[in-house]
Design a protein around this motif. Structure first.
Motif, PDB file in Angstrom:
ATOM      1  N   GLU A  24       1.064  -0.789  -0.029  1.00  0.00           N
ATOM      2  CA  GLU A  24       0.128  -0.011  -0.346  1.00  0.00           C
ATOM      3  C   GLU A  24       0.893   1.281  -0.206  1.00  0.00           C
ATOM      4  N   ALA A  25       1.803   1.710   0.699  1.00  0.00           N
ATOM      5  CA  ALA A  25       3.144   2.397   1.053  1.00  0.00           C
ATOM      6  C   ALA A  25       3.885   2.934  -0.049  1.00  0.00           C
ATOM      7  N   LEU A  26       3.762   1.300  -1.090  1.00  0.00           N
ATOM      8  CA  LEU A  26       4.705   1.280  -2.190  1.00  0.00           C
ATOM      9  C   LEU A  26       4.062   2.081  -3.322  1.00  0.00           C
ATOM     10  N   ALA A  27       3.055   1.994  -3.307  1.00  0.00           N
ATOM     11  CA  ALA A  27       2.434   1.867  -4.716  1.00  0.00           C
ATOM     12  C   ALA A  27       2.279   3.554  -4.765  1.00  0.00           C
ATOM     13  N   THR A  28       2.346   4.037  -3.555  1.00  0.00           N
ATOM     14  CA  THR A  28       1.908   5.917  -4.203  1.00  0.00           C
ATOM     15  C   THR A  28       3.257   6.250  -4.431  1.00  0.00           C
ATOM     16  N   ARG A  29       4.069   5.361  -4.511  1.00  0.00           N
ATOM     17  CA  ARG A  29       5.600   6.403  -4.564  1.00  0.00           C
ATOM     18  C   ARG A  29       5.660   6.318  -6.487  1.00  0.00           C
ATOM     19  N   ARG A  30       6.054   7.452  -6.527  1.00  0.00           N
ATOM     20  CA  ARG A  30       6.138   7.820  -7.961  1.00  0.00           C
ATOM     21  C   ARG A  30       7.098   7.019  -9.141  1.00  0.00           C
ATOM     22  N   ASP A  31       8.272   7.187  -8.289  1.00  0.00           N
ATOM     23  CA  ASP A  31       9.607   6.500  -9.072  1.00  0.00           C
ATOM     24  C   ASP A  31       9.393   4.901  -9.006  1.00  0.00           C
ATOM     25  N   GLY A 140      11.744  -4.025  10.085  1.00  0.00           N
ATOM     26  CA  GLY A 140      10.472  -4.090  10.179  1.00  0.00           C
ATOM     27  C   GLY A 140      10.273  -3.259  11.645  1.00  0.00           C
ATOM     28  N   ALA A 141       9.472  -3.371  12.349  1.00  0.00           N
ATOM     29  CA  ALA A 141       9.246  -3.431  13.077  1.00  0.00           C
ATOM     30  C   ALA A 141      10.607  -3.591  14.436  1.00  0.00           C
ATOM     31  N   ALA A 348       8.560  -0.250   3.825  1.00  0.00           N
ATOM     32  CA  ALA A 348       8.069   0.422   2.537  1.00  0.00           C
ATOM     33  C   ALA A 348       9.282   1.411   2.592  1.00  0.00           C
ATOM     34  N   LEU A 349       9.293   2.159   3.560  1.00  0.00           N
ATOM     35  CA  LEU A 349      10.403   3.324   3.876  1.00  0.00           C
ATOM     36  C   LEU A 349      11.738   2.726   3.585  1.00  0.00           C
ATOM     37  N   THR A 350      12.483   1.445   4.269  1.00  0.00           N
ATOM     38  CA  THR A 350      13.223   1.105   4.099  1.00  0.00           C
ATOM     39  C   THR A 350      13.988   1.140   2.287  1.00  0.00           C
ATOM     40  N   ALA A 351      12.581   0.307   1.506  1.00  0.00           N
ATOM     41  CA  ALA A 351      12.647   0.407   0.457  1.00  0.00           C
ATOM     42  C   ALA A 351      12.811   1.981  -0.488  1.00  0.00           C
ATOM     43  N   GLY A 352      12.663   2.964  -0.269  1.00  0.00           N
ATOM     44  CA  GLY A 352      12.333   4.651  -0.890  1.00  0.00           C
ATOM     45  C   GLY A 352      13.636   4.742  -0.477  1.00  0.00           C
ATOM     46  N   GLN A 353      14.197   4.737   0.429  1.00  0.00           N
ATOM     47  CA  GLN A 353      15.701   5.036   1.099  1.00  0.00           C
ATOM     48  C   GLN A 353      16.638   4.481  -0.232  1.00  0.00           C
ATOM     49  N   ILE A 354      16.709   3.276  -0.452  1.00  0.00           N
ATOM     50  CA  ILE A 354      16.697   2.122  -1.551  1.00  0.00           C
ATOM     51  C   ILE A 354      16.611   2.891  -2.671  1.00  0.00           C
ATOM     52  N   PHE A 377      12.648   8.111  10.603  1.00  0.00           N
ATOM     53  CA  PHE A 377      10.899   8.645  12.204  1.00  0.00           C
ATOM     54  C   PHE A 377      10.387   9.987  11.492  1.00  0.00           C
ATOM     55  N   THR A 378      10.598  10.816  10.542  1.00  0.00           N
ATOM     56  CA  THR A 378      10.325  11.477  10.027  1.00  0.00           C
ATOM     57  C   THR A 378       8.782  11.500   9.253  1.00  0.00           C
ATOM     58  N   GLU A 379       9.794  10.268   8.268  1.00  0.00           N
ATOM     59  CA  GLU A 379       8.312   9.507   7.171  1.00  0.00           C
ATOM     60  C   GLU A 379       8.002   8.472   7.800  1.00  0.00           C
ATOM     61  N   LEU A 380       8.678   7.357   8.842  1.00  0.00           N
ATOM     62  CA  LEU A 380       7.476   6.937   9.069  1.00  0.00           C
ATOM     63  C   LEU A 380       5.738   7.825  10.002  1.00  0.00           C
TER      64      LEU A 380
END
Length: 400
Positions: A24-31, A140-141, A348-354, A377-380
């Motif tokens: 769900e989080a990755l689906a909103t990314r534009r890259d 993860g958590a 998903a946040l980790t994937a974004g930084q990669i 934590f800003t993105e979380l």
């Protein structure tokens, strides 16, 4: 990965409980041009793709896959830029899935929470570097958010003596989801839990690896709140944090749990260790308590101490600052609601930084070695329930 568009990402186990929030989080990314929802349950993957259609620019592609099919995994990964893996239990599936990603030169992130495969995956570091692959494991958590809390705490110290991470079992927590708790079933996560509460576990003691029984009592004094007792569990954090953050003393992952629950878990542990219960049977006994284990836990719980003033989810570091003893705690005060979202969204946040190049180091890494905790934590904060405005609304740092 220099082009910030047109990426193909595979979400292995993407239709499962932990995978859905990540998708769900990755689906909103534009890259991301194509997001493959790969799951053994094709119908569930198709339903998720249909529900998320139009939420972003990515094409959502449901695919049936067997995570134990090595040839199938390599075929699936071959044209992908990144795979995010939520299939478990990781003590069975973690290493072969990462190996498939390395073999196909595909970047990788997962939520591995077993210490045994963590060691095996870290041993693939040189192979991943040679293949030009960046792999972040345990994102993860716990591990994951717990590592980022530890990184925040430790960066205020000049040297680290002891470092503990803790997560809640049956104490009030800002991320509790009563609906999820009421509908929970026996899953890979519960089987994993039983695995890490039985046999022996690896911790860190006096600056070196140590082999200990699980469910040992650890009394901690959290700055500004006070003392309480938590109980050890087999987890990757003490093995990875001790190396990346240079822990000179002790490190363990502990559960914040009430004495009655700890006593029941000890009874299940004893039955597993004696061969009376399989991991799956013990996991089932979490949802449908076994009368024998309950009876044996009654007297034991009288001798156990409770969590007292300890927060629910935290990292606690002791060491020195300016040549004087210093203690720093970092605790979550906001979170995505429910275990699934609290685990899948960090992935998903980790994937974004990669994906955007913030994490460029090839090799196999724990989260605290390569992720930016302030950004994390800003993105979380955006994904918390309710959403928060920044990292300061998610984490409280306490000092003594």
């Amino acid at each position: 990965m220099t082009d910030l568009t047109g990426r193909r990402v595979v979400a292995l186990g993407g239709a499962g409980a932990m995978g859905r929030p990540a998708v769900e989080a990755l689906a909103t990314r534009r890259d991301i041009a194509e997001l493959v929802i790969a799951d053994r349950d094709l119908a569930a993957a198709e339903r998720l793709a249909a529900r998320l259609a139009g939420t972003g620019t990515a094409s959502l592609v449901p695919v049936a896959v067997d995570a134990t099919d090595q040839a199938g995994l390599r075929s699936l990964f071959r044209d992908a830029d990144l795979v995010v893996n939520t299939t478990g239990p990781f003590f069975r599936l973690g290493v072969p899935v990462l190996q498939a990603a390395i073999d196909t030169r595909t970047h990788y992130a997962d939520i591995c929470d077993d210490w045994e495969p963590t060691l095996e995956m870290l041993a693939l570091d040189a192979e991943a570097r040679g293949a030009g692959v960046t792999a972040v494991i345990g994102a993860g958590a716990s591990p994951g958010t717990s590592n980022m809390l530890a990184a925040l705490a430790v960066r205020e110290l000049e040297s680290v003596d002891d470092l503990f991470t803790a997560w809640p079992v049956d104490v009030p927590f800002v991320g509790d989801d009563p609906v999820e708790n009421a509908t929970a079933d026996v899953s890979a996560a519960t089987v994993h839990w039983m695995q890490q509460l039985s046999g022996t576990i690896r911790t860190w003691s006096a600056g070196a690896p140590a082999v200990r029984p699980p469910l040992e009592a650890v009394t901690l004094d959290y700055p500004g709140l006070g003392k309480g007792t938590a109980y050890t569990v087999g987890h990757p954090e003490p093995l990875t944090l001790s190396a990346t953050l240079s822990v000179a003393g002790d490190s363990a992952c502990v559960m914040v749990v009430q004495p009655a629950t700890a006593a029941y878990l000890m009874a299940l542990r004893d039955d597993i260790d004696r061969g009376k219960l399989t991991l799956e049977q013990a996991a089932a006994a979490i949802e449908d308590p076994a009368a024998g284990a309950l009876a044996r836990s009654v007297l034991r719980r009288l001798s156990l101490r409770g969590p007292g003033a300890l927060p629910a989810f935290f990292a606690l570091a002791t060491g020195s600052r300016h040549g004087r003893p210093y203690t720093v705690g970092a605790r979550l005060v906001a979170s995505p609601r429910g275990m699934a979202r609290a685990t899948g969204i960090p992935l998903a946040l980790t994937a974004g930084q990669i994906l955007d190049g913030a994490v460029r180091d090839c090799g196999v890494h724990p989260p605290d070695a390569v992720l930016d905790p302030d950004r994390y934590f800003t993105e979380l904060a955006v994904h918390c329930d309710p959403p928060r405005s920044g990292s300061g609304d998610v984490v409280a740092v306490d000092r003594a």
